[in-house]
Design an enzyme around this catalytic site. Structure first.
Site, PDB file in Angstrom:
ATOM      1  N   GLU A  44       1.108  -0.871  -0.156  1.00  0.00           N
ATOM      2  CA  GLU A  44       0.184  -0.128   0.095  1.00  0.00           C
ATOM      3  C   GLU A  44       0.687   1.039  -0.133  1.00  0.00           C
ATOM      4  OE1 GLU A  44      -4.023   2.301   2.311  1.00  0.00           O
ATOM      5  OE2 GLU A  44      -2.551   0.611   3.619  1.00  0.00           O
ATOM      6  N   ASP A 118      -3.831  11.901  -1.374  1.00  0.00           N
ATOM      7  CA  ASP A 118      -4.270  13.407  -1.710  1.00  0.00           C
ATOM      8  C   ASP A 118      -3.850  13.085  -3.280  1.00  0.00           C
ATOM      9  OD1 ASP A 118      -3.633  16.262  -2.088  1.00  0.00           O
ATOM     10  OD2 ASP A 118      -2.171  15.719  -0.263  1.00  0.00           O
ATOM     11  N   TYR A 193     -10.366   7.145   6.318  1.00  0.00           N
ATOM     12  CA  TYR A 193     -10.511   8.086   5.736  1.00  0.00           C
ATOM     13  C   TYR A 193     -12.311   7.234   5.422  1.00  0.00           C
ATOM     14  CZ  TYR A 193      -6.171  11.185   5.858  1.00  0.00           C
ATOM     15  OH  TYR A 193      -5.618  12.534   6.282  1.00  0.00           O
TER      16      TYR A 193
END
Length: 219
Positions: A44, A118, A193
């Protein structure tokens, strides 16, 4: 977003070299020896606090997981969680994804996860997006011929950009979801998130992308 610096984070990671691997280039081509098995290796990129990767390691003990995160204060939380879970099939690198070729041999990795990265929405920052063709070139070199990329994001703009980037690179797309949590997909492990955005009723976008490896060994 400014990250809060946590004093002693680096020292704590240095005290747990079995979880946060120092000098990962020394294990290039030999990660199976470090895990002491020949299981598939999934990585990841931008692993954050580790919730997803640890969850996956518990769900799939037949897979080895490596999370890459450059921010020490963020990775410290992943370290703490791993110690609590006592999972032996998950490791972390406190490194920059841009240096990934220093850590893995061609074909050594079976899957790359990119979760809630991001979006870098400004055009001048395009090359920083982890689905930019510059990063795809890196992933292609370390993935084996059956390897693929799994992307999840809440950002529609990044998702659309990524689909175009994957397609423009000649990758095939699979299991595209425009609303993951209504898709009925099994075995989904949520990131921090993802949990937060889902509670707000936000859509989660997901897709899988696979390279054509006709010129893999010539890269």
């Amino acid at each position: 977003m400014r990250l809060r610096n946590i004093p002693g984070a680096k020292e704590e990671m240095n005290q747990n070299p079995d979880i946060v691997i120092g000098n990962p280039s020394q294990h290039k081509g030999n990660w199976s020896k470090l895990f002491n098995n020949d299981h598939p290796i999934h990585i990841e990129v931008g692993t954050g606090k580790g919730q997803f990767l640890i969850g996956m390691s518990m769900l799939h003990p037949e897979v080895n997981y490596i999370g890459i995160e450059k921010y020490e204060s963020v990775l410290l939380r992943a370290l703490e969680r791993t110690k609590d879970s006592e999972q032996e099939n998950v490791k972390f690198l406190n490194e920059d994804v841009g240096n990934i070729l220093e850590f893995f041999e061609p074909g050594e990795i079976d899957r790359v996860f990119i979760n809630f990265t991001d979006p870098w929405p400004k055009n001048r920052h395009e090359k920083r997006r982890l689905t930019h063709k510059g990063f795809l070139e890196l992933y292609q070199q370390i993935l084996n011929e059956n390897g693929d990329i799994h992307l999840k994001t809440d950002n529609q703009g990044l998702f659309e950009y990524s689909l175009e980037s994957f397609s423009g690179y000649g990758m095939s797309l699979h299991n595209i979801s425009l609303d993951l949590h209504k898709s009925g997909i099994a075995g989904n492990v949520m990131t921090e998130y993802e949990e937060r955005f889902s509670r707000k009723g936000m859509r989660i976008y997901r897709c899988e992308a696979q390279f054509e490896f006709k010129t893999h060994r010539n890269l």
